[in-house]
Enzyme design. Structure first.
Site, PDB file in Angstrom:
ATOM      1  N   CYS A 144       0.826  -1.216   0.000  1.00  0.00           N
ATOM      2  CA  CYS A 144       0.000   0.000   0.000  1.00  0.00           C
ATOM      3  C   CYS A 144       0.861   1.268   0.000  1.00  0.00           C
ATOM      4  O   CYS A 144       1.452   1.596  -1.025  1.00  0.00           O
ATOM      5  CB  CYS A 144      -1.006  -0.047   1.143  1.00  0.00           C
ATOM      6  SG  CYS A 144      -2.403   1.053   0.850  1.00  0.00           S
TER       7      CYS A 144
ATOM      8  N   HIS B  61      -3.061  -5.149   1.746  1.00  0.00           N
ATOM      9  CA  HIS B  61      -2.373  -5.347   3.032  1.00  0.00           C
ATOM     10  C   HIS B  61      -2.425  -6.807   3.482  1.00  0.00           C
ATOM     11  O   HIS B  61      -3.247  -7.138   4.346  1.00  0.00           O
ATOM     12  CB  HIS B  61      -3.076  -4.528   4.116  1.00  0.00           C
ATOM     13  CG  HIS B  61      -2.982  -3.057   3.964  1.00  0.00           C
ATOM     14  ND1 HIS B  61      -1.951  -2.310   4.488  1.00  0.00           N
ATOM     15  CD2 HIS B  61      -3.803  -2.176   3.356  1.00  0.00           C
ATOM     16  CE1 HIS B  61      -2.142  -1.041   4.221  1.00  0.00           C
ATOM     17  NE2 HIS B  61      -3.258  -0.919   3.529  1.00  0.00           N
TER      18      HIS B  61
ATOM     19  N   GLU C  65      -0.596  -8.163   5.477  1.00  0.00           N
ATOM     20  CA  GLU C  65      -0.214  -8.195   6.898  1.00  0.00           C
ATOM     21  C   GLU C  65      -1.432  -8.094   7.816  1.00  0.00           C
ATOM     22  O   GLU C  65      -1.313  -8.313   9.026  1.00  0.00           O
ATOM     23  CB  GLU C  65       0.800  -7.082   7.204  1.00  0.00           C
ATOM     24  CG  GLU C  65       0.257  -5.653   7.245  1.00  0.00           C
ATOM     25  CD  GLU C  65       0.114  -4.997   5.867  1.00  0.00           C
ATOM     26  OE1 GLU C  65       0.164  -5.707   4.843  1.00  0.00           O
ATOM     27  OE2 GLU C  65      -0.075  -3.763   5.820  1.00  0.00           O
TER      28      GLU C  65
END
Ligand SMILES: NC(=O)CC[C@H](N)C(=O)O
Length: 196
Positions: free
Chosen positions: A82, A176, A178
């Site tokens: 991002c 994302h 994560e």
């Protein structure tokens, strides 16, 4: 058995802890990078999600921008999610005045591109031909265009928008990984670091 590579997470701004957790789950040793000496010590680097204008200003203030550019030029593997994708782009659209990036990937990235329609959404994307991956987009950029050395690894919006790319040792996603439990993208990056 191969030794765990040491992967830094740019830690002046962004969702550092989430990336560190995903990297560890993918078999790497994760360390925070805030200063040039810490950057020297890593085998690869993650630039997290967050806010690219703040990242640029802090990297400049903490004298990390030039060292980052140098290490990337010399072939250090790096992955940006991002805001991190924006940081790894050679050219950006809709940046703030004078906004700089680290650069490295021959692409044009449009900031907040999906954000004008909806601020945040999730979608399944096929990442690097590995099958569906749940992708979280938060005021996400998309890749407007890529140079001939850039491989497109994922698309969204019925194939219309490029959301993951790789150029040699550099990887970037609009989304994302994560923030989900699926560590597929981090495993892919840890493998890249191991290979180089
Ligand atoms: N979730 C994110 O990382 C958003 C990126 C942010 N829109 C930027 O321009 O930096």
């Amino acid at each position: 058995m191969s030794i765990a590579p040491t992967i830094g997470v740019f830690a002046l701004q962004g969702d550092v802890r989430e990336h560190a957790r995903a990297l560890e789950a993918a078999g790497a040793k994760a360390v925070a990078v805030r200063r040039p000496a810490e950057l020297e010590a890593v085998d690869g680097l993650v630039v997290p999600g967050g806010e690219s204008t703040t990242m640029w200003k802090l990297a400049d203030t903490f004298e990390l921008l030039e060292p980052l550019r140098l290490r990337i030029k010399s072939g250090m593997p790096a992955y940006g999610s991002c805001a991190g994708m924006i940081m790894l782009a050679d050219r950006i659209e809709d940046g703030v005045e004078g906004q700089q990036t680290i650069g490295g990937i021959d692409m044009v990235v449009r900031r907040n591109a999906f954000g004008r329609q909806v601020d945040s959404f999730e979608a399944d994307v096929d990442f690097a031909g590995r099958g569906a991956l749940r992708a979280v987009f938060i005021r996400a950029p998309w890749v407007e265009s890529v140079g001939s050395d850039v491989e497109v690894l994922a698309r969204a919006e019925a194939g219309d928008r490029i959301v993951a790319v790789r150029q040699g040792p550099l990887l970037a996603t609009s989304f994302h990984p994560e923030l989900t439990e699926d560590v597929g993208v981090h495993s892919y990056f840890v493998d890249m670091v191991r290979e180089l």
